[in-house]
Design an enzyme around this catalytic site. Sequence first.
Site, PDB file in Angstrom:
ATOM      1  N   TYR A 105       1.023  16.539   0.471  1.00 17.87           N
ATOM      2  CA  TYR A 105       2.412  16.359   0.913  1.00 17.87           C
ATOM      3  C   TYR A 105       3.082  17.717   1.137  1.00 17.87           C
ATOM      4  O   TYR A 105       2.792  18.679   0.401  1.00 17.87           O
ATOM      5  CB  TYR A 105       3.217  15.627  -0.161  1.00 17.87           C
ATOM      6  CG  TYR A 105       2.925  14.159  -0.292  1.00 17.87           C
ATOM      7  CD1 TYR A 105       3.599  13.221   0.482  1.00 17.87           C
ATOM      8  CD2 TYR A 105       1.992  13.696  -1.214  1.00 17.87           C
ATOM      9  CE1 TYR A 105       3.349  11.863   0.349  1.00 17.87           C
ATOM     10  CE2 TYR A 105       1.724  12.341  -1.350  1.00 17.87           C
ATOM     11  CZ  TYR A 105       2.415  11.429  -0.568  1.00 17.87           C
ATOM     12  OH  TYR A 105       2.162  10.090  -0.701  1.00 17.87           O
ATOM     13  N   TYR A 144      -5.729  10.948  -2.232  1.00 15.37           N
ATOM     14  CA  TYR A 144      -5.590  12.164  -3.043  1.00 15.37           C
ATOM     15  C   TYR A 144      -5.595  11.773  -4.519  1.00 15.37           C
ATOM     16  O   TYR A 144      -5.271  10.640  -4.872  1.00 15.37           O
ATOM     17  CB  TYR A 144      -4.306  12.924  -2.672  1.00 15.37           C
ATOM     18  CG  TYR A 144      -3.034  12.115  -2.797  1.00 15.37           C
ATOM     19  CD1 TYR A 144      -2.386  11.960  -4.022  1.00 15.37           C
ATOM     20  CD2 TYR A 144      -2.474  11.492  -1.681  1.00 15.37           C
ATOM     21  CE1 TYR A 144      -1.224  11.218  -4.135  1.00 15.37           C
ATOM     22  CE2 TYR A 144      -1.311  10.745  -1.776  1.00 15.37           C
ATOM     23  CZ  TYR A 144      -0.695  10.604  -3.004  1.00 15.37           C
ATOM     24  OH  TYR A 144       0.438   9.851  -3.107  1.00 15.37           O
ATOM     25  N   ARG A 154      -5.187   7.896  -5.325  1.00 19.26           N
ATOM     26  CA  ARG A 154      -4.374   6.974  -4.521  1.00 19.26           C
ATOM     27  C   ARG A 154      -5.117   6.637  -3.233  1.00 19.26           C
ATOM     28  O   ARG A 154      -5.619   7.531  -2.550  1.00 19.26           O
ATOM     29  CB  ARG A 154      -3.030   7.611  -4.132  1.00 19.26           C
ATOM     30  CG  ARG A 154      -2.044   7.953  -5.226  1.00 19.26           C
ATOM     31  CD  ARG A 154      -1.508   6.778  -6.026  1.00 19.26           C
ATOM     32  NE  ARG A 154      -1.386   5.475  -5.404  1.00 19.26           N
ATOM     33  CZ  ARG A 154      -0.377   5.083  -4.614  1.00 19.26           C
ATOM     34  NH1 ARG A 154       0.611   5.895  -4.341  1.00 19.26           N
ATOM     35  NH2 ARG A 154      -0.349   3.869  -4.105  1.00 19.26           N
ATOM     36  N   HIS A 157      -2.052   5.897   2.129  1.00 14.93           N
ATOM     37  CA  HIS A 157      -0.875   5.035   2.256  1.00 14.93           C
ATOM     38  C   HIS A 157       0.262   5.785   2.933  1.00 14.93           C
ATOM     39  O   HIS A 157       0.268   7.025   2.962  1.00 14.93           O
ATOM     40  CB  HIS A 157      -0.407   4.548   0.878  1.00 14.93           C
ATOM     41  CG  HIS A 157       0.038   5.666  -0.016  1.00 14.93           C
ATOM     42  ND1 HIS A 157      -0.844   6.387  -0.783  1.00 14.93           N
ATOM     43  CD2 HIS A 157       1.253   6.214  -0.246  1.00 14.93           C
ATOM     44  CE1 HIS A 157      -0.194   7.320  -1.454  1.00 14.93           C
ATOM     45  NE2 HIS A 157       1.085   7.254  -1.147  1.00 14.93           N
ATOM     46  N   HIS A 159       4.552   5.832   2.906  1.00 11.57           N
ATOM     47  CA  HIS A 159       5.785   5.345   2.282  1.00 11.57           C
ATOM     48  C   HIS A 159       6.782   4.962   3.367  1.00 11.57           C
ATOM     49  O   HIS A 159       6.989   5.731   4.309  1.00 11.57           O
ATOM     50  CB  HIS A 159       6.419   6.442   1.419  1.00 11.57           C
ATOM     51  CG  HIS A 159       5.581   6.843   0.247  1.00 11.57           C
ATOM     52  ND1 HIS A 159       5.716   6.270  -0.995  1.00 11.57           N
ATOM     53  CD2 HIS A 159       4.595   7.755   0.117  1.00 11.57           C
ATOM     54  CE1 HIS A 159       4.847   6.821  -1.836  1.00 11.57           C
ATOM     55  NE2 HIS A 159       4.155   7.738  -1.185  1.00 11.57           N
TER      56      HIS A 159
END
Lengths: 233, 215
Positions: A105, A144, A154, A157, A159
């Site tokens: 991120y 990640y 995870r 995905h 958000h």
Amino acid sequence: MKPFAPEEKAAQPPSLFPDFRSSVTRAPASAPLKIPQTLTETTGPAGNGIWERLMGGNATDLTKQYKGEPLGERIIVSGRVLDENTRPVPNTMVELVQANPSGRYAHNYDQHDAPLDPNFTGVGRCITDAEGRYRFITLKPAAYPWANGPNTWRPAHIHFSIAGPAFATRLVTQMYFPGDPLFPLDAIACAVPEWARDRIVCRFDLETTMPYWALSYLFDFVLRGRDATPMEN
Amino acid sequence: MAGQTPWQTTGPFFHFGFCWKGGADLTGDSALGSRPDLTAPGHDVLAEPGTTNRRLVKGERIEIVGQMFDNTGAPFTDALIEIWQANAAGRYACPEDNRAEIPLDENFIGFGRAATDKQGAYRFRTIRPGRVPGPGNTLQAPHIAFGLVGPGILKRLLTRIYFADAPENDEDPILALVPAARRSSLIATREPGAADIYRFDIRLGGPQETVLFDI
């Protein structure tokens, strides 16, 4: 004034889901108090031009936010915002936040040992059209690791945050990809009861793929709809 | 009929997308609300809001400050708090509120968003809302709806804030549903020495746990 139909509680994750470690200290200790919906709950930021004034305009192509081309698998993510009566929700804000195709991120607290891409941030905004449609061009995010357990990852995905017509209809969720082997192992996805879990997985769609350019995934968001019976007021 | 989409947590890495410039300032063209300190360098890509003239908003300027704590009393360091409120005259900027006799304020929308910091602290600049109708023939006391999300929260938590110096609280139909002993958890109090700053702490546990609502 008509209230919104009740939340479909059986399909929602509980506040406390011990497999998702941080929910143990962050779930509220007491159950919420039921109150009637008033004008406060049945209204929300909605109407022509309101989202542009609040946040700024659309940013729907995440691959064109910089001079250079970002690295990764280009995908189209599109669909509709609907209410549970399958009526479209027009003119509402859909916000997107995601990791990049390395699983990182653009956030200063993300410590994952994977590279940032100077040409990709992973944020987007799209105000739905008259049919409730939204459409993003982005890159497929990667899995990640996270510190929920000794070796927990995870699944890929995205958000999403959807305002909807009222304070009562707000939705913040995550969209997953079909066939991900990490999905059934994920403590956050598995907080949703198994029978409703496919509601947070998008669908691959060859039809809307752009040949020789990008694959396409479809995902509809379903918000609370209007209750059938009017309120006393 | 279609099944409602389930909620999922925001996770901890939302600030570079969900916190927009001015999002926590409903009354001025300031940057309050954005978090450049948490955004990777060079990744501030979203457009800024259009000209808002928010400095012309009508009403009594106030700040709402507070801290949020988890159910053990530790600061909630990465929550995202959203607010929704009426304008100073008591009208919502939403087509659903079609009471033409109450004026809209073209410079005020009433929606804001702020993330908590390492101390669990947050801050909004806004105006004191007017009264809006409640169920039946009741009138609600001035209040602001709060929505709370963040890592560890699987589905949004909801509460409201009221103002300690508002005599209308005594007749508020929603406060009346709250057990008397817990009502104070919904009342923001004036900060000592500052006439326009209200403190509203949010506690997810403990003896002063904030009352949350199910709507």
